[in-house]
Design a protein around this motif. Structure first.
Motif, PDB file in Angstrom:
ATOM      1  N   ILE A 163       0.853  -1.197   0.000  1.00  0.00           N
ATOM      2  CA  ILE A 163       0.000   0.000   0.000  1.00  0.00           C
ATOM      3  C   ILE A 163       0.884   1.241   0.000  1.00  0.00           C
ATOM      4  O   ILE A 163       1.806   1.360   0.824  1.00  0.00           O
ATOM      5  N   ILE A 164       0.606   2.151  -0.928  1.00  0.00           N
ATOM      6  CA  ILE A 164       1.267   3.456  -0.980  1.00  0.00           C
ATOM      7  C   ILE A 164       0.266   4.500  -0.517  1.00  0.00           C
ATOM      8  O   ILE A 164      -0.796   4.670  -1.124  1.00  0.00           O
ATOM      9  N   PHE A 165       0.585   5.188   0.552  1.00  0.00           N
ATOM     10  CA  PHE A 165      -0.298   6.201   1.126  1.00  0.00           C
ATOM     11  C   PHE A 165       0.164   7.604   0.752  1.00  0.00           C
ATOM     12  O   PHE A 165       1.357   7.915   0.793  1.00  0.00           O
ATOM     13  N   ASP A 166      -0.797   8.461   0.442  1.00  0.00           N
ATOM     14  CA  ASP A 166      -0.563   9.904   0.370  1.00  0.00           C
ATOM     15  C   ASP A 166      -0.539  10.442   1.796  1.00  0.00           C
ATOM     16  O   ASP A 166      -0.988   9.774   2.739  1.00  0.00           O
ATOM     17  N   PHE A 167      -0.047  11.660   1.977  1.00  0.00           N
ATOM     18  CA  PHE A 167       0.013  12.278   3.305  1.00  0.00           C
ATOM     19  C   PHE A 167      -1.107  13.287   3.515  1.00  0.00           C
ATOM     20  O   PHE A 167      -2.033  13.054   4.276  1.00  0.00           O
ATOM     21  N   GLY A 168      -1.061  14.423   2.805  1.00  0.00           N
ATOM     22  CA  GLY A 168      -2.037  15.477   3.004  1.00  0.00           C
ATOM     23  C   GLY A 168      -3.432  15.094   2.529  1.00  0.00           C
ATOM     24  O   GLY A 168      -3.613  14.677   1.396  1.00  0.00           O
TER      25      GLY A 168
ATOM     26  N   LEU B  36      -6.272  18.886   6.764  1.00  0.00           N
ATOM     27  CA  LEU B  36      -5.823  20.193   6.276  1.00  0.00           C
ATOM     28  C   LEU B  36      -6.884  21.242   6.549  1.00  0.00           C
ATOM     29  O   LEU B  36      -8.080  20.959   6.457  1.00  0.00           O
ATOM     30  N   ASP B  37      -6.444  22.449   6.866  1.00  0.00           N
ATOM     31  CA  ASP B  37      -7.370  23.561   7.120  1.00  0.00           C
ATOM     32  C   ASP B  37      -6.865  24.796   6.371  1.00  0.00           C
ATOM     33  O   ASP B  37      -6.029  25.557   6.871  1.00  0.00           O
ATOM     34  N   LYS B  38      -7.372  24.957   5.157  1.00  0.00           N
ATOM     35  CA  LYS B  38      -6.938  26.056   4.296  1.00  0.00           C
ATOM     36  C   LYS B  38      -7.258  27.414   4.922  1.00  0.00           C
ATOM     37  O   LYS B  38      -6.452  28.351   4.855  1.00  0.00           O
ATOM     38  N   HIS B  39      -8.412  27.529   5.550  1.00  0.00           N
ATOM     39  CA  HIS B  39      -8.825  28.825   6.112  1.00  0.00           C
ATOM     40  C   HIS B  39      -7.939  29.230   7.295  1.00  0.00           C
ATOM     41  O   HIS B  39      -7.618  30.408   7.464  1.00  0.00           O
ATOM     42  N   ARG B  40      -7.527  28.278   8.086  1.00  0.00           N
ATOM     43  CA  ARG B  40      -6.625  28.568   9.199  1.00  0.00           C
ATOM     44  C   ARG B  40      -5.279  29.063   8.674  1.00  0.00           C
ATOM     45  O   ARG B  40      -4.678  29.988   9.238  1.00  0.00           O
TER      46      ARG B  40
ATOM     47  N   THR C  62      -3.319  20.267  10.411  1.00  0.00           N
ATOM     48  CA  THR C  62      -3.910  20.293  11.750  1.00  0.00           C
ATOM     49  C   THR C  62      -3.475  19.101  12.590  1.00  0.00           C
ATOM     50  O   THR C  62      -2.737  19.244  13.547  1.00  0.00           O
ATOM     51  N   ASP C  63      -3.901  17.886  12.214  1.00  0.00           N
ATOM     52  CA  ASP C  63      -3.558  16.714  13.017  1.00  0.00           C
ATOM     53  C   ASP C  63      -3.754  15.436  12.209  1.00  0.00           C
ATOM     54  O   ASP C  63      -4.384  15.437  11.161  1.00  0.00           O
ATOM     55  N   ILE C  64      -3.166  14.358  12.715  1.00  0.00           N
ATOM     56  CA  ILE C  64      -3.466  13.018  12.228  1.00  0.00           C
ATOM     57  C   ILE C  64      -4.262  12.339  13.336  1.00  0.00           C
ATOM     58  O   ILE C  64      -3.702  12.039  14.400  1.00  0.00           O
ATOM     59  N   PRO C  65      -5.550  12.113  13.133  1.00  0.00           N
ATOM     60  CA  PRO C  65      -6.359  11.503  14.187  1.00  0.00           C
ATOM     61  C   PRO C  65      -5.826  10.137  14.619  1.00  0.00           C
ATOM     62  O   PRO C  65      -5.263   9.387  13.818  1.00  0.00           O
ATOM     63  N   ARG C  66      -5.980   9.837  15.877  1.00  0.00           N
ATOM     64  CA  ARG C  66      -5.457   8.605  16.467  1.00  0.00           C
ATOM     65  C   ARG C  66      -5.945   7.364  15.726  1.00  0.00           C
ATOM     66  O   ARG C  66      -5.190   6.410  15.537  1.00  0.00           O
TER      67      ARG C  66
END
Length: 202
Positions: A7-12, A18-22, A88-92
Motif C-alpha cells: 500500500i502506498i499512502f498519500d500524506f495530506g 488540512l485547514d486552508k482557512h486557518r 492540523t492533526d493526524i487523528p489517532r
C-alpha cells in the motif's frame, strides 16, 4: 484486496487533516496578504512549487515571501508557522489503522510535500504510543527530496523500482483523482479517498 501486498499512502488529506482557512488567517496575521491567494486557490506554481519539488530551500522560500508581500517583515519562523497552519492533526484512529495494516502489507508513504510541512509532521504528528513514522512505513518518498511531483508517472515508477514492489500487487490511496488516475495507468489499484474514508476500505 486479496491480491494486494503493498500500500502506498498519500500524506495530506489522507493521513493529516488540512485547514486552508486557518492557513489563510495565519498568513494574513503576519502581513503576507499576497500569499493568501496561493493558499486560497491551492496554487502550486512559483515559490510553492519550487519548495515542493526541492528547487529552493526554506530560507530562500521565506525570503521570496517577504519580497512578494509588500510590507511583510515577518521572520522565517513566523512564515514557517503560518505555512504549517495548513496541517492540523493526524487523528489517532488513522495511526491505529496504519499500525494494524503494517503487519499485513508492505507500506510506504508518497507525498507532494515540502521540508516545512514534513518537519512539523516529524515533530509530533506520527507520535502515538511510543511509535514514530518509521514504525508505520518502511520508507517515505517525498517530492522535495525526489525532485519530482505526482502525477508525473516517473515518481510512481521510481517508488515501485526502489521498493521492489510490483504495480499489480500495489494499492495507492490519494485524495487527488488526477494522481489516482496516473497510478492506475501504471497498473496499480487506486482509491481516491480522503480523511477517514479509507479506514473501512482496506
Amino acid at each position: 484486496m486479496q491480491e494486494i501486498k503493498n500500500i502506498i499512502f498519500d500524506f495530506g488529506g489522507v493521513l493529516v487533516n488540512l485547514d486552508k482557512h486557518r492557513c489563510i488567517e495565519a498568513f494574513d496575521k503576519i502581513g503576507a496578504h499576497e500569499i493568501v491567494r496561493y493558499v486560497d486557490e491551492c496554487r502550486q506554481e512559483d515559490l510553492f512549487h519550487d519548495l515542493e519539488v526541492g528547487n529552493t530551500g526554506v530560507e530562500e522560500f521565506c525570503n521570496e515571501v517577504r519580497c512578494i508581500c509588500t510590507g511583510c517583515n515577518a521572520d522565517d519562523a513566523d512564515i514557517c508557522e503560518a505555512w504549517n497552519a495548513l496541517l492540523t492533526d493526524i487523528p489517532r484512529q488513522r495511526l491505529e489503522k496504519l499500525a494494524s495494516l503494517r503487519g499485513r502489507y508492505r507500506m510506504v508513504l508518497l507525498s507532494n510535500t515540502n521540508p516545512i510541512h514534513w518537519q512539523k509532521a516529524l515533530d509530533g504528528m506520527f507520535r502515538n504510543d511510543g511509535m514514530d513514522v518509521d514504525d508505520y512505513f518502511e520508507k517515505t518518498y517525498l517530492s522535495y527530496r525526489m525532485h519530482m511531483l505526482k502525477p508525473d508517472p516517473q515518481i510512481f515508477g521510481k517508488v515501485l523500482m526502489d521498493s521492489g514492489m510490483a504495480a499489480y500487487e500495489t494499492l495507492f490511496i490519494d485524495d487527488s483523482p488526477v494522481n489516482c488516475a496516473a497510478a492506475s495507468q501504471l497498473g496499480m489499484m487506486s482509491l481516491n479517498l480522503t480523511g477517514d474514508e479509507w479506514l473501512d476500505r482496506v
